[in-house]
Design a protein around this motif. Structure first.
Motif, short mmCIF file in Angstrom:
data_model
loop_
_atom_site.label_atom_id
_atom_site.label_comp_id
_atom_site.label_asym_id
_atom_site.label_seq_id
_atom_site.Cartn_x
_atom_site.Cartn_y
_atom_site.Cartn_z
N VAL A 149 1.08 -1.51 -0.26
CA VAL A 149 0.35 0.06 0.04
C VAL A 149 0.69 1.23 -0.03
O VAL A 149 0.43 1.79 -0.75
N LEU A 150 1.88 1.26 0.80
CA LEU A 150 2.83 2.36 1.09
C LEU A 150 3.36 2.27 -0.73
O LEU A 150 3.34 3.54 -1.10
N ALA A 151 3.88 1.26 -1.04
CA ALA A 151 4.85 1.72 -2.31
C ALA A 151 3.62 2.65 -3.47
O ALA A 151 3.82 2.62 -4.22
N ALA A 152 2.36 1.78 -3.43
CA ALA A 152 0.88 2.00 -4.51
C ALA A 152 1.03 3.28 -3.88
O ALA A 152 1.11 4.69 -5.23
N CYS A 153 1.35 4.25 -2.66
CA CYS A 153 1.27 5.65 -2.70
C CYS A 153 2.34 6.11 -2.91
O CYS A 153 2.06 7.66 -3.60
N LEU A 154 3.24 6.24 -2.69
CA LEU A 154 4.70 6.49 -3.26
C LEU A 154 4.66 6.61 -4.60
O LEU A 154 4.37 8.10 -5.46
N VAL A 155 4.01 6.12 -5.30
CA VAL A 155 4.49 5.87 -6.94
C VAL A 155 3.24 6.79 -7.65
O VAL A 155 2.93 7.44 -8.61
N GLY A 156 1.72 7.06 -6.67
CA GLY A 156 1.33 7.95 -7.48
C GLY A 156 1.48 9.44 -6.76
O GLY A 156 1.13 10.53 -7.29
N ILE A 157 2.11 9.50 -5.71
CA ILE A 157 2.67 10.85 -6.12
C ILE A 157 4.04 10.93 -6.98
O ILE A 157 3.91 12.52 -7.38
N LEU A 158 4.81 10.13 -7.06
CA LEU A 158 5.19 10.45 -8.04
C LEU A 158 5.13 11.39 -9.27
O LEU A 158 5.11 12.08 -9.95
N GLY B 211 -2.92 5.84 -6.10
CA GLY B 211 -2.21 4.42 -6.03
C GLY B 211 -2.75 3.70 -4.97
O GLY B 211 -3.40 2.56 -5.84
N ILE B 212 -3.36 4.21 -4.37
CA ILE B 212 -3.78 3.47 -3.41
C ILE B 212 -5.30 2.70 -3.99
O ILE B 212 -5.46 1.09 -3.31
N GLY B 213 -5.88 3.62 -4.38
CA GLY B 213 -7.08 3.26 -4.92
C GLY B 213 -7.00 2.38 -6.07
O GLY B 213 -7.79 0.85 -5.29
N GLY B 214 -5.96 2.17 -6.41
CA GLY B 214 -5.66 1.24 -7.43
C GLY B 214 -4.98 -0.10 -7.15
O GLY B 214 -5.12 -1.42 -7.21
N ALA B 215 -4.54 0.24 -5.99
CA ALA B 215 -3.81 -1.24 -5.44
C ALA B 215 -4.58 -1.86 -4.73
O ALA B 215 -4.75 -3.55 -4.05
#
Lengths: 269, 351
Positions: A30-39, A168-172
């Motif tokens: 979840v964290l990684a998805a959030c980070l890539v979404g932020i990027l 990103g989290i939504g996708g994850a």
């Protein structure tokens, strides 16, 4: 308006899945998805806020980029497996189990609860904090906001990064909670439904919650109908969110609460 | 101390015309990251990507086949964008053209090609127009933002295609979700023997020439460009903006419909799920890269055809996933967009 959402969700779904696959930790996913979404949000900000490119076109560019990247990365990491690689997804949480109907309704994934919890938080930030006031000011009248000493570029960038993280989290959620595997057509227009939802809900987070219950309800209703085996074109249901939104757009257009500066890049002269 | 100031200064015309070339260079530098990731030699990769397709006739023809629908979707998008109508719906309008093609193609059994060909072309165009009609009317009559409506219409037609293929049009023998094959007279004829290059290529060329003429040399083109650059001033000068935008939007939809009928009548010969593989969205990349200029669109479509053929070559030769092509296309789009805006400014020494 960030039309990058469809691609950012797919990228989040992939990154979340791949991270969990490698580390075994769902929350790291979840964290990684959030980070890539932020990027990805930052990329969108670079295009639309700093350079000032048309938001639709660059949003679609971001979607195409993130989609291509997600497919590419999936092939690089997993090759072409005969069976899709699996992970153990989030288990559903039992709240009030035993209470017949209520128990069934409340048996949900943890991310679902966090998502619902997020709605009042977002509402509170937007309407009760000075940061929220800045966001709304920048959305309504960037010139006046700038004159009042608000950093328009900064606020828009931060807003895009936060929302990218959510996307990103939504996708994850789809890979890590609902399915436990990744396939290429996994988002299947859900990002576009979100755009529809926000317009349908007049940019109000609380109404977004009700709207998503309605849209989600229609989608699970058609699944039930398919399972009953009644010969009925289930596509008629899947298409409803789009048609309802087009109609809602048409009716609501006269009093829609579009942020006044929607789609307008801001350039300091 | 040296002080720099950014000021608005439109770049000279020759600079603007070489922007896409610079953008290509920058794109290939950015995409190096993804190539290095799979641990292959970047020079080999770019060789297979950009040069190898030209070393055989087969792959050069394949390049033209891949570019064929992109001429049309690129032209459709560029045409609409020039009048300030942001038609994101080329993907859906293309599918509407394809549905018409698949339907008419079956109905035309027993007819001669002289009848079938014009019917297919007109039918595909009308299909695209019909699918563009609702968003266009909503925009000019009720001022509903066309970006969202055209985008949503793309999703709607995906489900319409799914319904047709799983319901009335499902192949009764194989039960496979694909429509029956179209009549051989309705198929677009092949331009070169033993190749897949079909009449759609010529159709694309003609369309590009026609929209070039309409945009640059006709009275309607003048109105279009006026509506696109400054609607208030154009209205003041007596241009009927609504009528201009409505016409442009419908013609744009029709052109995208031609791309759809071309894919059915020239490549697949029946309707299947996912036949489009984002041709409509790639049309937006093509239009951007071609700076919304018909001739630019033609060159950009050929270049996108090269990237798609090249990504297959790279994948076969080096095992790099074929999706590298999509990453390169999208990067190219973003870089080009950025550079067009950035060259509108220049750095100047202050003081």
């Amino acid at each position: 308006m960030n039309l990058g959402i469809e691609g950012i969700m797919l990228l989040g779904a992939l990154v979340g899945f791949a991270t969990t696959y490698q580390t075994g930790s769902l929350w790291l996913g979840v964290l990684a998805a959030c980070l890539v979404g932020i990027l990805a949000g930052l990329l969108m900000a670079l295009m639309t806020v700093f350079i000032g490119v048309n938001q639709h076109v660059s949003g679609l560019g971001v979607t195409l980029f993130c989609t291509g990247l997600a497919y590419y990365a999936f092939r690089v990491i997993f090759g072409t497996p005969a069976n899709p690689p699996q992970i153990q997804p989030f288990a559903q949480v039992e709240v009030l189990s035993g209470v017949s109907i209520l128990g069934t309704i409340l048996r949900q994934y943890p991310l679902t609860y966090y998502a619902i919890l997020l709605v009042p938080i977002v509402w509170w930030v937007l309407y009760r904090t000075s940061f929220g006031l800045k966001i709304r000011a920048v959305g309504e009248n960037p010139e006046a906001a700038d004159a009042a000493g608000i950093n328009v570029y900064g606020v828009r960038t931060v807003a895009l990064m936060i929302s990218g993280g959510f996307m990103g989290i939504g996708g994850a959620f789809i890979t890590l909670s609902a399915l436990g595997f990744f396939t290429f057509d996994i988002i299947a227009g859900r990002g576009w439904v979100c755009i529809a939802l926000v317009i349908f809900a007049n940019w109000n987070p609380i109404r977004v919650l009700w709207g998503s219950f309605i849209f989600g309800g229609v989608s699970s209703l058609q699944l039930r109908l398919q399972l009953t085996g009644i010969n009925f074109p289930y596509e008629a249901f899947l298409v409803l969110p789009y048609i309802v939104t087009i109609i809602a757009l048409t009716i609501a257009n006269r009093n829609a609460a579009y942020p006044a500066a929607l789609l307008k890049p801001y350039k300091r002269e | 101390m040296l002080k720099l100031r950014i000021e608005k200064a439109p770049a000279p015309a020759w600079v603007r015309s070489v922007i896409p070339l610079f953008a290509i260079l920058v794109t290939f530098i950015i995409t190096l990251v993804f190539i290095v990731w799979v641990r292959v030699n970047p020079l080999h990769t770019y060789y297979y990507f950009l040069v190898a397709p030209f070393t055989s006739t087969v792959s050069m023809i394949e390049l033209l086949v891949k570019a064929t629908p992109l001429f049309l979707t690129g032209a459709a998008v560029a045409f609409a964008f020039r009048s300030g109508y942001y038609n994101i719906g080329a993907e859906g309008q293309l599918m509407a053209g394809a549905i018409m093609g698949a339907w008419l193609g079956v109905m035309l059994k027993g007819s001669t090609p002289w009848v079938a060909l014009p019917v297919m072309i007109v039918g595909g165009f009308i299909g695209g127009v019909l699918w563009a009609l609702i968003p266009a009317l909503l925009r000019v009559k009720l001022k509903v933002d066309e970006v969202v409506t055209t985008l949503l219409m793309n999703s709607v037609i995906v489900y319409l295609v799914s319904y047709l293929l799983n319901g009335p049009w499902r192949d009764p023998i194989s039960m496979w979700p694909q429509s029956p094959d179209i009549a051989s007279s309705a198929m677009f004829f092949i331009l070169l023997p033993r190749s897949r290059l079909h009449f759609g290529f010529i159709l694309g060329m003609i369309t590009i020439a026609v929209i070039w003429f309409v945009i640059n040399r006709s009275g309607f083109g003048l109105k279009m460009r006026a509506a696109g650059s400054n609607a208030t001033a154009a209205r003041f000068a007596g241009v009927d903006i609504e009528k201009t935008i409505l016409t442009t939007a419908l013609v744009s939809g029709g052109i995208a419909g031609l791309a759809g009928v071309g894919e059915i009548a020239g490549v697949h010969f029946h309707l299947i799920q996912g036949f489009s593989s984002n041709l409509g969205y790639t049309g937006i990349v093509v239009a951007t890269l071609g700076a919304l200029n018909p001739l630019g669109v033609g060159i950009a479509a050929l270049f996108m055809g090269l990237i798609e053929t090249g990504s297959l070559t790279v994948s076969r030769a080096l095992g790099v996933p074929v999706y590298l092509g999509q990453v390169v296309q999208a990067t190219l789009m973003l870089v080009t967009l950025g550079m067009f805006i950035l060259t509108g400014y220049r750095l100047k020494r202050e003081g």
